[in-house]
Each structure stands twice: as structure tokens, then as C-alpha cells.
Enzyme design. Structure first.
Site: not given
Length: 287
Positions: A189, A194
Site C-alpha cells: 500500500d 501514509h
């Protein structure tokens, strides 16, 4: 128009074929923080070199472990800017324990499209079959797309449920590392939300946030360790609604209520006055 429910609803998603190894399973578990009790035999079962036991939440990354590009929200009838999207919910039902090494194929479809007014919710279901032809797991996930509602669709049902009206049977706090998101992103991911402070700021967050699926896996592991003696083979399913954000370095408090065959869980952040991070959490297991 970013969302066309007439095209999207029921549309088939591209099938995939994928494989994983014990090293992939180890990386996933390390991404969740496994190994903190580095001399505990039960903990080391997650990190065995040849046959690590596998958390059911590994199903959420098994097909994307090799991804190095940021994901795209592009499906039939759905085209949404990644910066507008957050994960809304996730469920995995395992039909048998996930092996430490395997090959599988998946088929999926868009099962629901809901118009929340100021936002849209898109639900997809995926069925995964092992190379032996037998079902391995079924996954159901939804995304919440800010600013993409108002297309005239149905609002959809409420899925929130009440916790038992008594004190929890277990109360566990799990720390995360400042670099937790940078480690977990190696599981496939690569959403810059993030890892990239500027992207996070543009999306309305003061700092990059931890992947919702990392939090999801951490809470599942905490429940398996606490209630099931770290035996992942007993788990039959795990689901949760993403109720808030967690920043790397914060802790997760998991309050657990034990019922026959299932565990109800509420997950919050102690450092921010127990702000919720996961809601409607259920782990089901073989009694």
C-alpha cells in the site's frame, strides 16, 4: 461524472492471480508489530522461517504485496481522486486457515454504491480460491469518497451495532512505532497519505496517518493473542468499520467482550482522550 451507479453496480472487477511465500507472511506480521515479544514461543509462531502461522487479515494484502505504485480508485463507473478517499470498512471471512505459502486467484464485483449526500460509499466483494480449486477467503470492503455524493442514489443502511452493556472481559493496549507506516507500506500500500507529509497536509491531516488496514491487522492480532492463545487457525472472520485515524507512534487500546464464538471489540487512541479508531469490530472463531 466520477460515479455512475448504473454502470458501477454489479460490475465485475479484474480477476487476479497471485502467490505468496513465508517471507511475505513474515513481512506482513512485522508490519503489524509482531516480534515485540521476541523470546515468546507463541509470538514467534508468526515469524517462523518455514511455516509461520497466518493472520486472516493477511488476506487484505496477499494480492498487492508486489505493488510499488500508489493505488488508483478506478472501477467501471467509478473514477475518484485518491486524495478524496478513505477506507470505510473491511471484512474477511476465511473458509480454512491461510497457508504460509500458496497460489490463488480472485474474482470480484462492485456490490453496492451508496449516496451519502456529501460523500459516496462504494462496496466491493472479492472471492479468493486456492490453486487446489477450493475457496480460501471472501473479502468485503468499502471506501468513503468525500465530495462524490449527490448523484441521486440510495443512502444505504446503517451498519452500526451496540457493544455489550457490561465491563469488557479484556483491556489491551498495543503500542505502534513512529516508522510503522513506512514499514507497513512495504506490504503493497504505497498511498502517499501514509508517507508524504505534504500529501497528508493537502488531504487535511497534520501528519501522515497509519494505514487503516495496519490498524485493522494490529487489533486482530491483539484479539487472537488475548482470547485465542495466539492460534490463528481458530479464526473464521474479522470485520471492522474505520472510525478514526491513528498516527504512527500512538497506541491502540482494544477493549474486548467475549461471547460464544465471537469477540466484540472497541479500539481507541489513549493519547487522544480515547478517540475511536475502529468501530463495529467483530472477530469470529471456532469454539
Amino acid at each position: 461524472m466520477p460515479i455512475d451507479p448504473k454502470v458501477a453496480l454489479g460490475a465485475a472487477l479484474p480477476s487476479q492471480e497471485f502467490a505468496w511465500s513465508p517471507s511475505d507472511v513474515q513481512l506482513y506480521h512485522l508490519g503489524l508489530g509482531a516480534g515485540g515479544r521476541w523470546t515468546d514461543p507463541a509470538e514467534l509462531r508468526y515469524l517462523d522461517d518455514r511455516a509461520p502461522q497466518v493472520l486472516p487479515t493477511f488476506a487484505t494484502v496477499a494480492a498487492t504485496l508486489r505493488a510499488t505504485e500508489a493505488p488508483r480508485v478506478s472501477f467501471p463507473g467509478v473514477e475518484i481522486d485518491l486524495a478524496k478517499v478513505v477506507h470505510a470498512s473491511q471484512e474477511v471471512v476465511v473458509h480454512r486457515p491461510i497457508p504460509a505459502e500458496g497460489k490463488a486467484s480472485s474474482t470480484g464485483r462492485i456490490s453496492e454504491v451508496w449516496d451519502k449526500g456529501s460523500a459516496a460509499v462504494v462496496v466491493q466483494e472479492t472471492a479468493v480460491t486456492g490453486s487446489d480449486g477450493h475457496p480460501l477467503w471472501t473479502a468485503r470492503s468499502s471506501i468513503f469518497a468525500k465530495g462524490e455524493g449527490g448523484f441521486g442514489g440510495e443512502r444505504g443502511p446503517s451498519t452500526r451495532s451496540e457493544l455489550p452493556d457490561r465491563a469488557p472481559d479484556f483491556d489491551v493496549t498495543t503500542p505502534t512505532l513512529p516508522q510503522q507506516a513506512l514499514l507497513y507500506r512495504l506490504c503493497g500500500d504505497r498511498n502517499p497519505l501514509h508517507s508524504d507529509p505534504e500529501f497528508a497536509h493537502a488531504a487535511g491531516f497534520p501528519d501522515p496517518i497509519l494505514h487503516g488496514l495496519c490498524t485493522y491487522g494490529i487489533v486482530c492480532k491483539a484479539a487472537v493473542d488475548t482470547v485465542l492463545g495466539s492460534d490463528t487457525a481458530r479464526v473464521t472472520g474479522f470485520r471492522a468499520r474505520f472510525a478514526g485515524v491513528l498516527y504512527p507512534g500512538e497506541s491502540i487500546r482494544s477493549r474486548m467482550w467475549l461471547e460464544p464464538g465471537e469477540v466484540h471489540i472497541a479500539a481507541s487512541v489513549p493519547e487522544r482522550e480515547h478517540a475511536p479508531v475502529l468501530g463495529d469490530v467483530r472477530l469470529t472463531y471456532d469454539v
